[in-house]
Design an enzyme around this catalytic site. Structure first.
Site, short mmCIF file in Angstrom:
data_model
loop_
_atom_site.label_atom_id
_atom_site.label_comp_id
_atom_site.label_asym_id
_atom_site.label_seq_id
_atom_site.Cartn_x
_atom_site.Cartn_y
_atom_site.Cartn_z
N SER A 272 0.56 -1.20 -0.13
CA SER A 272 0.02 -0.05 0.03
C SER A 272 0.99 1.37 0.52
O SER A 272 1.70 1.20 -1.01
CB SER A 272 -0.65 0.29 1.02
OG SER A 272 -1.94 0.94 0.49
N LYS A 276 4.27 2.23 -2.20
CA LYS A 276 4.77 4.03 -3.32
C LYS A 276 6.03 4.14 -2.94
O LYS A 276 7.22 3.64 -3.85
CB LYS A 276 4.05 4.47 -2.72
CG LYS A 276 2.46 4.09 -2.98
CD LYS A 276 1.55 5.77 -2.76
CE LYS A 276 -0.05 5.19 -1.93
NZ LYS A 276 -0.96 4.93 -2.69
N TRP A 363 -10.36 -0.07 -4.71
CA TRP A 363 -9.61 1.54 -4.19
C TRP A 363 -8.32 1.53 -5.31
O TRP A 363 -7.88 2.92 -5.73
CB TRP A 363 -9.43 1.98 -3.00
CG TRP A 363 -8.68 3.20 -2.62
CD1 TRP A 363 -7.96 3.03 -1.81
CD2 TRP A 363 -9.63 4.15 -2.81
NE1 TRP A 363 -8.07 4.58 -1.33
CE2 TRP A 363 -9.05 5.11 -1.81
CE3 TRP A 363 -10.57 4.52 -3.17
CZ2 TRP A 363 -9.36 6.74 -1.86
CZ3 TRP A 363 -11.43 5.79 -3.59
CH2 TRP A 363 -10.03 6.90 -2.33
N HIS A 413 -6.98 -5.76 0.52
CA HIS A 413 -6.62 -4.96 0.70
C HIS A 413 -6.04 -5.65 1.83
O HIS A 413 -6.02 -5.21 3.16
CB HIS A 413 -6.77 -3.53 0.84
CG HIS A 413 -5.79 -2.50 0.98
ND1 HIS A 413 -4.98 -2.02 -0.12
CD2 HIS A 413 -5.06 -1.65 1.84
CE1 HIS A 413 -4.29 -1.29 -0.10
NE2 HIS A 413 -4.04 -1.74 1.25
C1 GTR Z 1 -5.21 4.86 2.03
C2 GTR Z 1 -4.49 5.26 0.13
C3 GTR Z 1 -4.05 4.34 0.06
C4 GTR Z 1 -3.14 3.52 0.35
C5 GTR Z 1 -3.55 2.99 1.34
C6 GTR Z 1 -2.79 2.45 2.14
O1 GTR Z 1 -6.04 5.25 2.27
O2 GTR Z 1 -5.88 6.25 0.34
O3 GTR Z 1 -3.40 5.33 -1.51
O4 GTR Z 1 -2.18 3.49 0.50
O5 GTR Z 1 -4.06 4.45 2.49
O6 GTR Z 1 -1.79 2.44 3.13
O7 GTR Z 1 -3.53 1.18 3.20
#
Ligand code: GTR
Length: 435
Positions: A272, A276, A363, A413
């Site tokens: 996540s 990045k 998402w 996720h």
């Molecule tokens: C969310 C964000 C994502 C992702 C995520 C995470 O809120 O919108 O881009 O980075 O967090 O890190 O779990």
């Protein structure tokens, strides 16, 4: 109309208006994010194999120049420019348990002094080394969300000392780790499985580098590296993702000096937001031999120009501290970006790269993550690899293990044991012994 009746009428009208406003805000908020493939719209990606002066990149030699251009574009427009540190790290081992995980592993913790000075910024790196090894162990390294104590129930791990998000799942009180925060992230770290497969695990709390909240800058490593006279960030300066990525490279500085570990076989993984950071670290630092993005989504592996799931505007609004100031300029004009995220992936070429997605994580735009990998493929091929071995996104649980690997699994996720099994298989295949 009597005055009090008029007022009541206004109140009612006001209430109706408020309800209408609330309704339209909710509607526009949900409509803002598209989850319909048919509504993605047309977009044109910048070609990684065309120089800014319009010349075609035809050879690996040309690519070396283009690669520098692309790196500069990401620095200037997306993640910000990492400040070079002029000092070397120093470090100290702070704990060691040779019989961790029931004797399978040696657990050790190392404090890395990021400017070499004991009273300067520091980060704690937690290691599990396989005891059953005849040579230096290859390493899986990644940042964690909730402190090193969160990745395992091992009570010997020091509690994170830096700011921690107060939430049930972190076990933090007043933004500090407590005993309750042990193991809260352990389901995402298949430590025993990794160690049994012969790899060491190294992890760092991202909050040691930049506490993950919008005012985290002042407690982050960044001000320590301000230029002479600097008091605030310029629009091209690094930010949280830049600091997290930088910390990963400092951990490599340490690994290079640890004879238990094989610095030529480092697999970098991130989930996540930390995915990045992993991609950005892998792009900047070629000492990472293999890079894994797990559901990194917007600002990670997913194409920014695809209108699907999270958007540039939304990520910059919710997390203003992640990217550089300049990135905000593209909130409403993504087409003007001189980059897209497939170009970030090309910066990792020809090193093995694995993109993992989850079906219920719309998402993060799984299809956009795959298309990004596909758009990076020509660079991987130019550099003599087999690139990404698929034209269409495969179905669930059909991993691709070419130099650009990929899978999409069922579920949410997260990082699961299924994901780890694929990462380990991919590393077994691609992280050949270099010596
Ligand atoms: C969310 C964000 C994502 C992702 C995520 C995470 O809120 O919108 O881009 O980075 O967090 O890190 O779990």
């Amino acid at each position: 109309m009597p005055i009090n009746k008029l007022a009541a009428c206004h109140k009612l009208a006001g209430a109706v208006l408020t309800i209408q406003l609330l309704f339209s805000v909710t509607v526009s908020q949900t409509q803002q994010f598209n989850y319909d493939e048919a509504k993605v719209g047309a977009y044109t990606l910048p070609d990684p194999l065309v120089m800014m002066n319009g010349r075609k990149v035809a050879s690996p030699r040309d690519w070396a120049k283009r690669r520098q251009e692309i790196l500069r574009l990401f620095e200037t427009n997306v993640y910000g420019r990492t400040q070079k540190s002029t000092t070397r790290i120093s470090f100290a081992e702070t704990s060691r348990d040779p019989k961790a995980l029931g004797g399978l592993a040696t657990r050790k913790e190392v404090t890395v002094f990021l400017t070499g000075k004991k009273d300067g910024p520091k980060m704690n790196v937690l290691f599990f080394l396989p005891n059953n090894r005849k040579q230096p162990a290859p390493v899986f390294i990644g940042l964690n969300f909730n402190g090193n104590q969160a990745v395992s129930n091992d009570p010997g791990i020091a509690l994170a000392a830096s700011w921690l998000r107060d939430a049930k799942d972190t076990g933090a009180v007043n933004n500090r780790a407590t005993e309750k925060s042990r193991g809260t992230e352990s389901s995402r770290w298949a430590i025993e499985m990794i160690v049994k497969r012969g790899y060491a695990v190294a992890t760092i709390y991202n909050g040691d580098l930049f506490p993950d909240h919008k005012d985290g800058l002042k407690e982050s490593v960044i001000p320590v590296f301000y230029r002479k006279g600097q008091t605030a960030l310029e629009a091209y300066d690094w930010n949280a993702i830049g600091a997290w990525a930088w910390g990963l490279s400092r951990a490599v500085d340490y690994i290079e000096r640890d004879k238990d570990l094989d610095a030529k076989r480092i697999a970098l993984i991130g989930h996540s937001r930390l995915g990045k950071a992993a991609l950005w670290a892998g792009a900047q630092d070629e000492r990472f031999a293999l890079v894994i993005s797990n559901e990194s989504g917007e600002g990670g592996a997913a194409l920014a120009r695809r209108n699907f799931g999270e958007t540039v505007e939304r990520i910059n609004t919710s997390f203003p501290h992640w990217f550089c100031g300049n990135f905000k300029k593209y909130n409403r004009d993504v087409a003007a970006l001189p980059t897209d995220q497939h170009m970030l992936l090309t910066l990792i070429a020809p090193r093995p790269l694995y993109i993992a997605s989850a079906q219920e994580d719309q998402w993060a735009d799984p299809h956009g993550e795959f298309l990004s990998a596909k758009a990076a493929d020509p660079v991987y091929r130019l550099l003599g690899t087999d690139g990404l071995g698929a034209n269409e996104m495969p179905g669930l649980h059909q991993p691709i293990t070419t130099t650009i690997g990929h899978h999409i699994r069922a579920g949410k996720h997260d990082v699961t044991n299924y994901d780890w099994e694929q990462f380990l298989n991919f590393a077994d295949k691609h992280l050949r012994r270099n010596h």
